[in-house]
Design a protein around this motif. Structure first.
Motif, PDB file in Angstrom:
ATOM      1  N   ALA A  59       0.830  -1.194   0.000  1.00  0.00           N
ATOM      2  CA  ALA A  59       0.000   0.000   0.000  1.00  0.00           C
ATOM      3  C   ALA A  59       0.867   1.247   0.000  1.00  0.00           C
ATOM      4  O   ALA A  59       1.894   1.314   0.699  1.00  0.00           O
ATOM      5  N   ALA A  60       0.457   2.232  -0.782  1.00  0.00           N
ATOM      6  CA  ALA A  60       1.037   3.572  -0.732  1.00  0.00           C
ATOM      7  C   ALA A  60       0.104   4.434   0.102  1.00  0.00           C
ATOM      8  O   ALA A  60      -1.103   4.482  -0.159  1.00  0.00           O
ATOM      9  N   VAL A  61       0.660   5.093   1.123  1.00  0.00           N
ATOM     10  CA  VAL A  61      -0.163   5.804   2.091  1.00  0.00           C
ATOM     11  C   VAL A  61       0.189   7.285   2.098  1.00  0.00           C
ATOM     12  O   VAL A  61       1.365   7.654   2.218  1.00  0.00           O
ATOM     13  N   LEU A  62      -0.826   8.126   1.973  1.00  0.00           N
ATOM     14  CA  LEU A  62      -0.681   9.576   2.052  1.00  0.00           C
ATOM     15  C   LEU A  62      -1.128  10.024   3.438  1.00  0.00           C
ATOM     16  O   LEU A  62      -2.246   9.745   3.863  1.00  0.00           O
ATOM     17  N   ASN A  63      -0.228  10.713   4.136  1.00  0.00           N
ATOM     18  CA  ASN A  63      -0.492  11.223   5.475  1.00  0.00           C
ATOM     19  C   ASN A  63      -0.265  12.724   5.469  1.00  0.00           C
ATOM     20  O   ASN A  63       0.530  13.225   4.663  1.00  0.00           O
ATOM     21  N   ARG A  64      -0.931  13.453   6.354  1.00  0.00           N
ATOM     22  CA  ARG A  64      -0.739  14.908   6.369  1.00  0.00           C
ATOM     23  C   ARG A  64       0.672  15.306   6.796  1.00  0.00           C
ATOM     24  O   ARG A  64       1.075  16.453   6.595  1.00  0.00           O
ATOM     25  N   ASP A  65       1.427  14.405   7.364  1.00  0.00           N
ATOM     26  CA  ASP A  65       2.842  14.647   7.649  1.00  0.00           C
ATOM     27  C   ASP A  65       3.633  14.274   6.401  1.00  0.00           C
ATOM     28  O   ASP A  65       3.675  13.108   6.004  1.00  0.00           O
ATOM     29  N   PRO A  66       4.259  15.230   5.724  1.00  0.00           N
ATOM     30  CA  PRO A  66       4.987  14.903   4.491  1.00  0.00           C
ATOM     31  C   PRO A  66       6.067  13.840   4.687  1.00  0.00           C
ATOM     32  O   PRO A  66       6.321  13.043   3.772  1.00  0.00           O
ATOM     33  N   ARG A 126      -0.442   8.918 -15.886  1.00  0.00           N
ATOM     34  CA  ARG A 126       0.634   7.927 -15.963  1.00  0.00           C
ATOM     35  C   ARG A 126       1.953   8.619 -16.303  1.00  0.00           C
ATOM     36  O   ARG A 126       2.980   8.335 -15.677  1.00  0.00           O
ATOM     37  N   ARG A 127       1.935   9.515 -17.280  1.00  0.00           N
ATOM     38  CA  ARG A 127       3.160  10.194 -17.682  1.00  0.00           C
ATOM     39  C   ARG A 127       3.695  11.077 -16.559  1.00  0.00           C
ATOM     40  O   ARG A 127       4.908  11.109 -16.297  1.00  0.00           O
ATOM     41  N   LEU A 128       2.810  11.769 -15.856  1.00  0.00           N
ATOM     42  CA  LEU A 128       3.249  12.615 -14.747  1.00  0.00           C
ATOM     43  C   LEU A 128       3.876  11.783 -13.645  1.00  0.00           C
ATOM     44  O   LEU A 128       4.911  12.158 -13.070  1.00  0.00           O
ATOM     45  N   GLY A 129       3.276  10.642 -13.343  1.00  0.00           N
ATOM     46  CA  GLY A 129       3.851   9.761 -12.335  1.00  0.00           C
ATOM     47  C   GLY A 129       5.236   9.282 -12.714  1.00  0.00           C
ATOM     48  O   GLY A 129       6.144   9.223 -11.871  1.00  0.00           O
ATOM     49  N   ASP A 130       5.428   8.954 -13.994  1.00  0.00           N
ATOM     50  CA  ASP A 130       6.746   8.525 -14.468  1.00  0.00           C
ATOM     51  C   ASP A 130       7.775   9.646 -14.343  1.00  0.00           C
ATOM     52  O   ASP A 130       8.953   9.388 -14.062  1.00  0.00           O
ATOM     53  N   GLU A 131       7.342  10.878 -14.578  1.00  0.00           N
ATOM     54  CA  GLU A 131       8.269  12.005 -14.519  1.00  0.00           C
ATOM     55  C   GLU A 131       8.663  12.368 -13.089  1.00  0.00           C
ATOM     56  O   GLU A 131       9.772  12.847 -12.848  1.00  0.00           O
ATOM     57  N   LEU A 132       7.767  12.126 -12.135  1.00  0.00           N
ATOM     58  CA  LEU A 132       8.020  12.563 -10.760  1.00  0.00           C
ATOM     59  C   LEU A 132       8.639  11.477  -9.887  1.00  0.00           C
ATOM     60  O   LEU A 132       9.325  11.794  -8.904  1.00  0.00           O
ATOM     61  N   PHE A 133       8.413  10.192 -10.199  1.00  0.00           N
ATOM     62  CA  PHE A 133       8.790   9.114  -9.285  1.00  0.00           C
ATOM     63  C   PHE A 133       9.488   7.973 -10.018  1.00  0.00           C
ATOM     64  O   PHE A 133       9.332   7.803 -11.234  1.00  0.00           O
ATOM     65  N   ASP A 134      10.208   7.162  -9.227  1.00  0.00           N
ATOM     66  CA  ASP A 134      10.882   5.976  -9.747  1.00  0.00           C
ATOM     67  C   ASP A 134      10.063   4.714  -9.545  1.00  0.00           C
ATOM     68  O   ASP A 134      10.063   3.823 -10.400  1.00  0.00           O
ATOM     69  N   GLY A 135       9.397   4.610  -8.381  1.00  0.00           N
ATOM     70  CA  GLY A 135       8.666   3.391  -8.039  1.00  0.00           C
ATOM     71  C   GLY A 135       7.176   3.495  -8.344  1.00  0.00           C
ATOM     72  O   GLY A 135       6.696   4.457  -8.959  1.00  0.00           O
ATOM     73  N   GLU A 136       6.424   2.482  -7.871  1.00  0.00           N
ATOM     74  CA  GLU A 136       4.994   2.407  -8.166  1.00  0.00           C
ATOM     75  C   GLU A 136       4.132   3.279  -7.272  1.00  0.00           C
ATOM     76  O   GLU A 136       3.029   3.683  -7.660  1.00  0.00           O
ATOM     77  N   GLY A 137       4.591   3.541  -6.046  1.00  0.00           N
ATOM     78  CA  GLY A 137       3.720   4.171  -5.060  1.00  0.00           C
ATOM     79  C   GLY A 137       3.236   5.548  -5.447  1.00  0.00           C
ATOM     80  O   GLY A 137       2.024   5.833  -5.415  1.00  0.00           O
ATOM     81  N   GLY A 138       4.149   6.447  -5.808  1.00  0.00           N
ATOM     82  CA  GLY A 138       3.756   7.795  -6.169  1.00  0.00           C
ATOM     83  C   GLY A 138       2.825   7.849  -7.363  1.00  0.00           C
ATOM     84  O   GLY A 138       1.763   8.508  -7.313  1.00  0.00           O
ATOM     85  N   PRO A 139       3.155   7.174  -8.475  1.00  0.00           N
ATOM     86  CA  PRO A 139       2.228   7.162  -9.611  1.00  0.00           C
ATOM     87  C   PRO A 139       0.845   6.615  -9.262  1.00  0.00           C
ATOM     88  O   PRO A 139      -0.163   7.085  -9.795  1.00  0.00           O
ATOM     89  N   LEU A 140       0.787   5.626  -8.361  1.00  0.00           N
ATOM     90  CA  LEU A 140      -0.517   5.090  -7.968  1.00  0.00           C
ATOM     91  C   LEU A 140      -1.355   6.126  -7.232  1.00  0.00           C
ATOM     92  O   LEU A 140      -2.567   6.221  -7.446  1.00  0.00           O
TER      93      LEU A 140
END
Length: 538
Positions: free
Chosen positions: A107-114, A184-198
């Protein structure tokens, strides 16, 4: 009608607002603030449109019947300016904002703490923690003027100038590109792994856009970054609290709401809106303006009628595209959702049922008009976010999923898809079904019955696709609330900037009505708008 075209013997107000959805109520409040006498006509028996709550699954379990988590509402300059906290609206947050659960259990988890978000994404690729911090810093640089631009009338002069000052020409051009990049393209540009693009692609799927579609990236980026900045809060006591606050505020300023008053016609004379007629024949005179918080096709084709409109506008409406139909299920659970991955348990919103390729496959099937065999679910753990939603130790849960747009669905089709939704949840949380003590199913037709603006269960007022945004929303034009009928304004999510609970379409319509009514500059405003419409629809 008398010789001026005004309804004779009719109840009158400075402004008649058609529809008591949140946009209609925002518009009514802003006009009342300006000292106008405002009358709101609502077709159903309750205000709020798609911002309402009720106990529908089991006693003691509160469900938000339509919309639920409100990052745009919380961050909206429009709603903030109304000081709704003075009328009982308070906000609360789940421990985690969002979790995207992959089919393999990660799971990729977004929390209010960066830092917490960064740590989750670093589990997918070590450098992605730093990449998240960098992306969030970029967001913080533009967030204020961007939100101002998004919620302002088109063209967004003040917000646009603010962005240009901060970004200068080069930065503004790069931001313009980001507005069009697929998720999909933005996720590829910003991140290396799966979590951020997801996280980005899952947020983009809150609209009707595919991760491959132009413009999907900005929706994913906006929702994810707002989640980092302000969270995805919920009103304490349910979505109804937003509506209750808007109604109380309006009543304090003398505004009136009539329920069970379904408008069937906008009354016009010499190209100007004079009032409306409701089913049963009652007429309601508008001395200054009519504002319509209803979908654009309903306003133009049903309430105004093609004969009173430019033929080219009517032709353009034939190409208006709805967003997809929606199926929503609420459950009363005897205990928390038994997720296999405990990292998901604290998230207010959970995305379940697909990895990035699965999201693309799911969206492609919808585009082909297919009912997905393996649906992607958006899930809300309401008691996690606000314990007042159900008894201690239980959970008030909802999930919705998209379907191809259709006006009619057989009960067997809806029932079969509810079964698929529960299969997805059972796979992610074995024992889920054993905890169900109540269920409420709202298929597309049910959603439309509860809120007639949700045509065919479409919850966005029209597609979020780039070809139906800005000056192309709802059709090619000015991108403003003004219509070719003088003193008639579109105040619904069919207008710029579109869907979501942020109040901008209602506020834009109110601002346009106020500008038109100014004694000195109003006639010039009207002539300018009329000339622009003549050029567009000639």
């Amino acid at each position: 009608m008398n010789s001026t075209g005004a309804p004779t013997g009719a109840e009158s107000a400075d402004a008649v607002v058609v529809g008591a959805g949140h946009n209609g109520l925002v518009a009514a409040n802003l006009l009342a603030d300006a000292g106008w006498d405002v009358l709101v006509l609502e077709a159903t028996g309750a205000p709020g449109g798609a911002v309402r709550s009720a106990e529908v699954t089991a006693p003691g379990y509160l469900s938000d019947l339509y919309s639920s988590f409100y990052p745009l509402g919380y961050a909206s300059p429009v709603l903030a300016a109304l000081d709704l906290d003075r009328y009982g609206l308070t906000w609360t947050h789940a421990p985690d904002v969002l979790a995207h659960l992959l089919p393999d259990g990660r799971a990729a988890v977004l929390n209010r703490d960066p830092d917490a978000t960064a740590a989750s994404l670093a589990e997918f690729a070590p450098a992605d923690g730093e990449h998240w911090h960098h992306a969030y810093a970029e967001w913080c640089r533009v967030a204020g003027p961007l939100l101002s631009a998004v919620t302002s009338p088109f063209p967004p002069v003040r917000g646009g100038v603010g962005l240009l000052r901060r970004l200068r020409v080069g930065g503004a051009l790069r931001l313009a590109r980001r507005l069009l990049v697929p998720a999909r393209r933005l996720g590829d540009e910003l991140f290396d792994g799966e979590g951020g693009p997801l996280l980005l692609a899952g947020c983009a799927l809150h609209t009707d856009l595919s991760p491959e579609e132009a413009g999907s990236g900005v929706y994913g980026w906006l929702l994810a970054m707002l989640g980092q900045q302000v969270g995805w809060p919920v009103p304490v006591g349910g979505a109804q609290r937003i509506t209750d606050a808007l109604v109380a505020r309006l009543a304090e300023r003398g505004g009136r709401i009539r329920y069970g008053a379904r408008v069937e016609r906008v009354l016009t004379a010499r190209g100007r809106a004079m009032g409306v007629r409701t089913v049963g024949g009652a007429a309601w005179r508008a001395r200054r303006a009519v504002l319509a918080d209803i979908p654009a096709p309903a306003l133009y084709l049903d309430l105004v009628g093609p004969a009173a409109l430019p033929p080219r506008l009517v032709e353009d409406l034939a190409h208006f595209r709805w967003d997809g139909s929606t199926l929503k299920v609420d459950w009363a659970l005897s205990g928390p959702v038994p997720w296999t991955n405990p990292a998901v348990a604290g998230a207010g919103t959970v995305h379940v049922g697909a990895d990035l390729d699965g999201l693309t496959t799911y969206a492609a099937g919808l585009a082909r008009g297919e009912v997905p065999e393996h649906p992607f679910l958006l899930v809300g753990q309401m008691t996690v976010a606000d314990p007042s939603h159900s008894p201690a130790g239980t959970e008030s849960l909802w999930s919705y999923t998209h379907l191809p747009f259709r006006r009619t669905w057989r009960a067997e089709e809806v029932g079969a898809h509810v079964e698929r939704m529960e299969e997805v949840l059972e796979a992610a949380a074995p024992g889920f079904r054993d905890r169900i003590v109540g269920r409420h199913v709202a298929g597309p037709a049910d959603l439309e019955r509860g809120d007639p603006s949700l045509v065919g269960g479409a919850i966005g007022g029209g597609t979020a696709a780039a070809y139906q945004q800005l000056f192309l929303r709802p059709i090619p034009g000015l991108g403003r609330a003004d219509t070719p009928v003088d003193r008639l304004y579109l105040a619904s999510s069919s207008a710029h900037p579109g869907g979501g609970v942020h109040g901008a379409p209602g506020a834009n319509a109110a601002r346009a009505a106020l500008a038109r009514a100014r004694p000195v500059t109003g006639p010039l405003y009207a002539r300018t708008i009329a000339a622009a419409h003549d050029a567009i629809y000639r």
